[in-house]
Design a protein around this motif. Sequence first.
Motif, short mmCIF file in Angstrom:
data_model
loop_
_atom_site.label_atom_id
_atom_site.label_comp_id
_atom_site.label_asym_id
_atom_site.label_seq_id
_atom_site.Cartn_x
_atom_site.Cartn_y
_atom_site.Cartn_z
N GLU A 19 0.87 -0.96 0.37
CA GLU A 19 0.24 0.01 0.28
C GLU A 19 0.80 0.93 0.19
O GLU A 19 1.91 0.84 -0.04
N LYS A 20 0.33 2.25 -1.00
CA LYS A 20 0.95 3.80 -0.45
C LYS A 20 0.71 4.27 0.87
O LYS A 20 -0.48 3.98 1.33
N LEU A 21 1.76 4.58 1.60
CA LEU A 21 1.34 5.88 2.59
C LEU A 21 0.95 6.97 2.44
O LEU A 21 1.70 7.44 1.15
N LYS A 22 -0.10 7.40 3.04
CA LYS A 22 -0.17 8.70 2.86
C LYS A 22 0.86 10.26 3.23
O LYS A 22 1.17 9.86 4.12
N ASP A 23 1.33 10.83 2.52
CA ASP A 23 2.17 11.51 2.72
C ASP A 23 1.70 13.09 2.40
O ASP A 23 2.98 14.01 2.34
N ASP A 24 0.72 13.79 2.65
CA ASP A 24 0.32 15.19 2.04
C ASP A 24 -0.73 15.44 3.47
O ASP A 24 -2.14 16.00 3.60
N ARG A 25 -0.53 15.03 4.78
CA ARG A 25 -1.43 14.71 5.96
C ARG A 25 -1.26 16.70 6.38
O ARG A 25 -0.20 17.38 6.01
N GLY A 26 -2.69 17.48 6.91
CA GLY A 26 -1.69 19.08 7.07
C GLY A 26 -2.91 19.30 8.03
O GLY A 26 -3.35 18.45 9.47
N LEU A 27 -1.95 20.29 9.30
CA LEU A 27 -2.60 20.46 10.27
C LEU A 27 -3.91 21.33 10.37
O LEU A 27 -4.95 20.80 10.78
N ALA A 28 -4.32 21.91 8.94
CA ALA A 28 -6.13 22.53 8.91
C ALA A 28 -7.12 21.41 9.15
O ALA A 28 -7.76 22.11 9.58
N SER A 29 -6.36 20.82 7.95
CA SER A 29 -7.36 19.67 7.84
C SER A 29 -7.53 18.99 9.02
O SER A 29 -8.60 17.87 9.99
N TYR A 30 -6.80 18.36 10.10
CA TYR A 30 -7.01 17.94 11.38
C TYR A 30 -7.86 18.78 11.93
O TYR A 30 -8.28 18.10 12.69
N ILE A 31 -7.49 19.98 12.50
CA ILE A 31 -8.05 21.03 13.45
C ILE A 31 -10.03 21.24 12.49
O ILE A 31 -10.50 20.85 13.74
N ILE A 32 -9.71 21.19 11.55
CA ILE A 32 -11.41 21.54 11.03
C ILE A 32 -11.59 20.21 10.76
O ILE A 32 -12.87 20.40 11.41
N LEU A 33 -11.19 19.07 10.76
CA LEU A 33 -12.88 17.84 10.76
C LEU A 33 -11.78 17.68 12.18
O LEU A 33 -13.51 16.48 12.37
N SER A 34 -11.62 17.92 13.45
CA SER A 34 -11.67 17.91 14.72
C SER A 34 -13.10 18.31 15.28
O SER A 34 -13.29 17.79 15.95
N ILE A 35 -13.14 19.18 15.36
CA ILE A 35 -13.72 20.27 15.43
C ILE A 35 -15.44 19.67 14.59
O ILE A 35 -16.37 19.56 16.15
N ILE A 36 -15.40 19.65 13.49
CA ILE A 36 -16.65 19.54 12.48
C ILE A 36 -17.30 18.26 13.47
O ILE A 36 -18.13 18.03 13.67
N THR A 37 -16.23 16.93 13.30
CA THR A 37 -16.59 15.53 14.51
C THR A 37 -16.73 15.30 15.28
O THR A 37 -16.36 14.30 16.23
N CYS A 38 -16.61 16.80 15.76
CA CYS A 38 -16.69 16.50 18.12
C CYS A 38 -15.42 15.87 18.55
O CYS A 38 -15.45 14.72 19.61
N GLY A 39 -14.30 15.90 18.05
CA GLY A 39 -13.45 15.15 18.11
C GLY A 39 -13.24 13.56 17.63
O GLY A 39 -12.20 13.10 17.81
N ILE A 40 -14.06 13.53 16.94
CA ILE A 40 -13.54 11.89 15.99
C ILE A 40 -12.95 11.80 15.39
O ILE A 40 -12.28 10.63 15.06
N TYR A 41 -12.53 12.60 14.68
CA TYR A 41 -11.44 12.32 13.21
C TYR A 41 -10.81 12.94 14.25
O TYR A 41 -9.14 11.57 13.66
N GLY A 42 -10.18 13.35 15.35
CA GLY A 42 -8.61 13.87 15.71
C GLY A 42 -8.11 11.89 15.96
O GLY A 42 -7.17 11.74 16.10
#
Length: 256
Positions: A124-147
């Motif tokens: 499998e190809k590993l994910k190499d484009d994670r970002g802090l912005a998406s981490y924060i935004i999606l964690s807020i939207i999902t009430c911490g679940i995405y975190g």
Amino acid sequence: MFCEKCGKEIPDSTKFCPYCGAAVSKAQDFVNKAGEAFNAAEQELGSAFDEVKQSFTGNSANQQNAGGQYNGGYQNNGAGQYNAGYQNNGAGQYNAGYQNNGAGQYNTGYQNNGGQTPPPYRGEKLKDDRGLASYIILSIITCGIYGYYFIYKMAHDVNIACDGDGENTSGLVAFILLSMITCGIYAWYWYYKLGNRLANNAGRYGLGIQENGTTVLMWCIFGTLICGIGPFIAMHILIKNSNMICNAYNRAHGLM
């Protein structure tokens, strides 16, 4: 000042470059940079959504089918050989050019640090484009679940990219349970261990990572006093360094 488009020197009060006609006012420059930041955040979110979708559907670009064939063209013939040419001949040499020349140097530029080589291909190809912005935004939207999902996938990818180093990054269940038992202290220890592991494995891929676990831990503890931004800086360091390691793993196995 200089025009960002053509690079020629122009007067400071100029609103449009007399050479290429591009807008060069400070206000326009701010708008352009804001647009670039928005586009980068949008790409991060799109990539994060795709990752979550693939986790549920199983539609990975490098998924193994029932016959042992990988969609990316990596097929195990039962003798440890892959069609892409990554064959270990028993002497530490790989047909794709990842050869130890006796001085610890690999022909593709991956420096052997202490006799270690990039881990074998895991399908499998590993994910190499994670970002802090998406981490924060999606964690807020999902009430911490995405975190928590983010932690799970990061540990998964790091364990693959750093396989063979004698360590293992604990997964989501241990992270949640031990963090609850220790009132959050274990989470700091997890970040510390991950930071050290990424720094220690950088040499396997010819990378240079300056920040280690101590850097991450200091930001988690003392950075909290700086308007609470320390933990976000610590997470940014982990994201940046894990992206570097995962990208090097993908390049080492021709997955780019």
